[in-house]
Motif scaffolding. Structure first.
Motif, short mmCIF file in Angstrom:
data_model
loop_
_atom_site.label_atom_id
_atom_site.label_comp_id
_atom_site.label_asym_id
_atom_site.label_seq_id
_atom_site.Cartn_x
_atom_site.Cartn_y
_atom_site.Cartn_z
N TYR A 1 -12.79 -2.62 -16.90
CA TYR A 1 -13.44 -3.94 -16.96
C TYR A 1 -13.87 -4.24 -18.39
O TYR A 1 -13.95 -3.34 -19.23
N ASN B 1 -16.57 -4.70 -19.71
CA ASN B 1 -17.73 -3.97 -20.22
C ASN B 1 -17.40 -2.51 -20.51
O ASN B 1 -18.28 -1.71 -20.80
N PHE C 1 -16.11 -0.34 -18.37
CA PHE C 1 -16.17 0.53 -17.19
C PHE C 1 -14.76 0.78 -16.63
O PHE C 1 -13.99 -0.13 -16.40
N ALA D 1 -12.79 1.48 -13.75
CA ALA D 1 -12.98 1.40 -12.30
C ALA D 1 -11.87 2.08 -11.52
O ALA D 1 -12.09 2.60 -10.43
N SER E 1 -18.84 3.26 -1.49
CA SER E 1 -19.10 2.05 -2.26
C SER E 1 -18.93 2.31 -3.76
O SER E 1 -19.38 3.32 -4.26
N GLY E 2 -18.23 1.40 -4.42
CA GLY E 2 -18.08 1.50 -5.86
C GLY E 2 -16.96 2.39 -6.33
O GLY E 2 -16.83 2.67 -7.52
N CYS E 3 -16.09 2.85 -5.41
CA CYS E 3 -15.04 3.79 -5.81
C CYS E 3 -13.80 3.07 -6.34
O CYS E 3 -12.87 3.72 -6.79
N GLY E 4 -13.78 1.74 -6.29
CA GLY E 4 -12.65 1.01 -6.86
C GLY E 4 -11.67 0.47 -5.83
O GLY E 4 -10.56 0.07 -6.18
N LYS E 5 -12.05 0.42 -4.57
CA LYS E 5 -11.16 -0.11 -3.53
C LYS E 5 -10.86 -1.59 -3.76
O LYS E 5 -9.70 -2.01 -3.79
N SER E 6 -11.94 -2.37 -3.91
CA SER E 6 -11.74 -3.81 -4.09
C SER E 6 -10.97 -4.08 -5.37
O SER E 6 -10.12 -4.97 -5.42
N THR E 7 -11.29 -3.32 -6.40
CA THR E 7 -10.59 -3.49 -7.66
C THR E 7 -9.09 -3.29 -7.46
O THR E 7 -8.28 -4.08 -7.94
N GLU F 1 -12.62 -5.24 3.52
CA GLU F 1 -13.69 -5.02 4.48
C GLU F 1 -13.92 -6.22 5.38
O GLU F 1 -15.02 -6.77 5.45
N1 LIG Z 1 -16.37 -7.45 -13.11
C1 LIG Z 1 -16.77 -6.18 -13.26
N2 LIG Z 1 -17.20 -5.75 -14.45
C2 LIG Z 1 -17.60 -4.48 -14.61
N3 LIG Z 1 -17.61 -3.55 -13.66
C3 LIG Z 1 -17.19 -3.91 -12.44
C4 LIG Z 1 -16.76 -5.25 -12.17
N4 LIG Z 1 -16.40 -5.32 -10.88
C5 LIG Z 1 -16.61 -4.09 -10.37
N5 LIG Z 1 -17.07 -3.24 -11.30
C6 LIG Z 1 -17.41 -1.82 -11.12
O1 LIG Z 1 -16.23 -1.16 -10.75
C7 LIG Z 1 -16.50 -0.20 -9.74
C8 LIG Z 1 -15.58 -0.40 -8.57
O2 LIG Z 1 -15.87 -1.65 -7.99
P1 LIG Z 1 -15.19 -2.12 -6.64
O3 LIG Z 1 -15.68 -3.48 -6.36
O4 LIG Z 1 -13.73 -1.93 -6.75
O5 LIG Z 1 -15.81 -1.09 -5.62
P2 LIG Z 1 -15.53 -0.95 -4.07
O6 LIG Z 1 -14.86 0.36 -3.87
O7 LIG Z 1 -14.83 -2.15 -3.55
O8 LIG Z 1 -17.01 -0.86 -3.50
P3 LIG Z 1 -17.64 -1.58 -2.22
O9 LIG Z 1 -17.31 -0.72 -1.05
O10 LIG Z 1 -19.12 -1.53 -2.53
O11 LIG Z 1 -17.09 -2.96 -2.15
C9 LIG Z 1 -17.96 -0.33 -9.40
O12 LIG Z 1 -18.64 0.73 -9.99
C10 LIG Z 1 -18.38 -1.62 -9.98
O13 LIG Z 1 -19.69 -1.55 -10.45
#
Ligand SMILES: Nc1ncnc2c1ncn2[C@@H]1O[C@H](COP(=O)(O)OP(=O)(O)OP(=O)(O)O)[C@@H](O)[C@H]1O
Ligand SMILES: [Mg+2]
Lengths: 293, 366
Positions: B13, B15, B17, B19, B39-45, B160
């Motif tokens: 990202y 910033n 990070f 992901a 949560s936060g493991c990068g699935k949505s990403t 989800e």
């Molecule tokens: N736009 C962004 N800028 C910076 N970091 C981000 C951004 N979007 C997500 N992240 C970070 O990337 C990581 C993965 O985010 P993601 O949304 O893919 O998680 P997730 O697995 O879908 O979690 P959840 O189950 O909570 O939805 C997280 O640590 C989040 O803080």
């Protein structure tokens, strides 16, 4: 049932009493009293004869030519001002909703006009528009747009628009903030959904952004219309209704009638007309726009 | 269309990070793939990269051998169901579902027909004139499904989609989504952090942690043959129990796990794989359901401890079990009666033991 008011109600009443008393004195009483006055012919030049005239003050209004002129001026001023405020604050709020370097600084600067009191704003614009040493003349002259200093506010065709300009400058910050709030409230996944659905930038604006801004738009529309219709300070300080009657708006008309002609009865009647019109307009806006949100 | 391939894909990202890290994944045509992780493991990403909503920072993303790193979402032929549903609040249900078709200039009559079709299938035809705010959570969820279905996309993405529903509805919607996959015959990529959802829906599961893939496999693979302690712990209810100890090989052929008085004899394949690891420090994993009280097979399968807690859960009960000061949880039949503080011996299913390296957590047998 034995005691209608319990402990909580009674202590609330005690705490509220001072505020209510003050409100009664400075708001409720004058409002009711001026309503009462509007049924009498009261002229301070003839303090001893104040006959009851029923609705005459109201009926006389509508046969007074200057009253209708003032209505026309008010309409022009309000429509132009509110339209400009809506357009400019829409653009500025969209800009400030983007992420770019210096956005915070820009937002802060943008708030300055909001912080200035109306009278100070009016005095500032009086200086800007001044025919002898005004900033507008200075700038336009140096840029070669004009070859001699102009008496800006002396031009019958321009006056009302120049005053509207000063009003817009003061009002845009608040309107921008109100719109920005509704912009910020749009969830980003709506835009993502629209992108996946195949909507381009313009279509996303039309289908996601604009509808979401409607409540904010309505708020700005109602609030600014009310402010514009009743606005007084700029007219008082910049032109006193002139030149001729070019900026003789309703609020100025009421002022002249009440405090220059010292005709309190008809002044009160006009105030009531203005209040009613403002109320009716707001009510229509809320009804017609509210349903579509 | 459409198989999807990630080749060493990374996502950073703005910033800084990181992901998603070095993701290699082959999603087959018509497969139901579930991305599972905390949560936060990068699935949505990961899902957003498939949709084109997030740019790929490293590596290549391919749809059927075509690189799509820079292809905008509307050209990818994907549809997406968002966790929040993301319905357009000012549009009617009909217009919400029709929007994607309208944007693609599908003729009016065909749009109406397809929306009606989808609405019929989802049993929401009577709601077509309503606004999202006038719908229940479950109904909104169906509208969101309808909006994706009606497009007849090559790839169906869901982030989800059930997490905002109540428990009963969630379970019935699982079945419907599975039916939908059957009916639509397209590739589904489904994000969840709910292990039960993943196990029931998936053809294959990808388990992720901190942006790194932990294991890819069928639900059976993932549950029965976890490749590390993270995967083993993430699935199972109550979670798997761990006991640290050492491998002991006696007479050159009996391979056991030893920890104090406890001695468990490894069976079959596991024993063979550990035969040369005498003395190695390991972490033994015993799934909560892999114990039994009634069957008493030899002394080398018994684990002894004191009952700490008894939690009935309808069909079974969870037994909190104090073993040498460590709290283990087992799932046993509910007809068994135990008093708190009672000493019991449970017989462990020796063929189902999991063995992990104590330091790295990697499985030593799968
Ligand atoms: N736009 C962004 N800028 C910076 N970091 C981000 C951004 N979007 C997500 N992240 C970070 O990337 C990581 C993965 O985010 P993601 O949304 O893919 O998680 P997730 O697995 O879908 O979690 P959840 O189950 O909570 O939805 C997280 O640590 C989040 O803080
Ligand atoms: Mg997510």
């Amino acid at each position: 049932m034995r005691r209608l008011f319990g402990y909580e109600e009674r202590s609330a009443a005690i705490f509220l009493a001072p505020v209510l008393a003050v409100l009664m004195g400075v708001a409720v009483f004058p409002i009711l009293y001026s309503f009462y006055l509007s049924f009498f012919r009261i002229k301070l030049t003839r303090p001893n004869r104040t006959p009851f005239v029923g609705l005459d003050n109201y009926l006389d209004l509508f046969t007074n030519d200057l009253f209708w002129v003032s209505v026309a001026r008010t309409v022009t001023f309000s429509v132009v001002s509110v339209a400009a405020i809506l357009a400019i604050s829409l653009l500025v709020s969209l800009l400030l909703n983007q992420n770019f370097r210096g956005r915070r600084v820009l937002s802060t600067i943008l708030l300055v006009p909001w912080a200035i009191p109306y009278v100070a704003n009016a005095l500032m614009w009086k200086w800007i528009y001044d025919s002898g040493y005004g900033a507008l003349n200075g700038i336009l002259y140096q840029l070669d747009f004009i070859d001699k200093y102009m008496v800006w506010l002396g031009d019958q065709d321009k006056t009302i628009f120049l005053i509207a300009n000063a009003f817009v400058w003061k009002e845009v910050p608040l309107a921008t903030i109100l719109l920005l709030v509704s912009l910020k409230a749009i969830p980003s996944d709506l835009y993502q959904a629209a992108r996946v659905d195949g909507a381009g930038v313009w279509q996303r604006f039309i289908h996601v952004t604009l509808p979401a801004m409607k409540p904010g738009f309505m708020l700005v529309l109602i609030y600014e219309t009310m402010m514009a219709i009743r606005h007084f300070d700029l007219f008082f300080i910049l032109t006193e209704g002139g030149p001729g009657n070019a900026s003789h708006v309703l609020s100025w008309h009421i002022y002249v009638e009440t405090f220059r002609n010292l005709s309190f009865g008809s002044g009160a009647a006009m105030s009531y007309v203005l209040a009613l019109v403002t109320f009716a307009l707001s009510y229509t806006f809320i009804r017609s726009l509210g349903r579509k949100v | 269309m459409a198989g999807i391939r990630f080749e060493s894909v990374g996502k950073k990202y703005s910033n800084g990070f990181h992901a998603v890290k070095d993701l290699n994944l082959d999603i087959r045509d018509k497969e139901f793939l579930v991305l599972l992780g905390p949560s936060g493991c990068g699935k949505s990403t990961t899902l957003n990269m498939i949709a084109g909503l997030e740019e790929v920072s490293d590596g290549r993303l391919l749809f059927d051998d075509q690189m799509v790193n820079y292809m905008p979402p509307h050209r990818r032929d994907v549809a997406m169901v968002f966790q929040s549903y993301a319905l357009y609040p000012h549009k009617t249900v009909f217009d919400n579902i029709a929007f994607g078709l309208q944007m693609r200039k599908v003729p009016r009559e065909e749009t109406a027909r397809r929306v009606q079709d989808a609405a019929d299938k989802l049993e929401i035809s009577h709601l077509l004139d309503r606004r999202p705010s006038q719908l229940s959570g479950g109904q909104r969820q169906r509208v969101a499904l309808g909006r994706a279905m009606v497009r007849n996309p090559a790839v169906f993405l869901m982030d989800e989609p059930l997490s905002n529903l109540d428990a009963a509805l969630r379970i019935s919607m699982r079945a419907e989504i599975k039916d939908l996959h059957h009916a639509m015959q397209t590739t589904f990529v489904y994000v969840t952090h709910d292990q039960a959802e993943a196990l029931t829906l998936a053809d294959r599961i990808v388990v992720m942690k901190d942006g790194v893939v932990q294991q890819i496999g069928t639900p059976d693979d993932i549950y029965e043959r976890p490749q590390n302690t993270f995967v083993a712990s993430f699935l199972g209810n109550p979670p798997i129990n761990y006991i640290d100890g050492a491998v002991e090989v006696s007479d050159g052929e009996t391979v056991s796990f030893v920890r104090g008085d406890l001695k468990l004899k490894f069976a079959g394949e596991t024993a063979r794989k550990l035969a040369s690891s005498n003395g190695r420090e390991i972490r033994l994993g015993i799934r909560a359901e892999d114990v039994d009280e009634t069957r008493s097979s030899g002394e080398d399968s018994l684990i002894r401890g004191k009952v700490n807690s008894v939690l009935p859960v309808g069909s079974d009960q969870f037994l909190g079990f104090d073993f040498c000061g460590e709290e283990l949880f087992f799932r046993v039949g509910k007809d068994l009666d135990h008093a708190l503080g009672e000493n019991v011996a449970l017989s462990v299913d020796l063929s189902r033991l999991h063995v992990f390296d104590k330091a790295s957590g990697a499985s030593l047998i799968w």
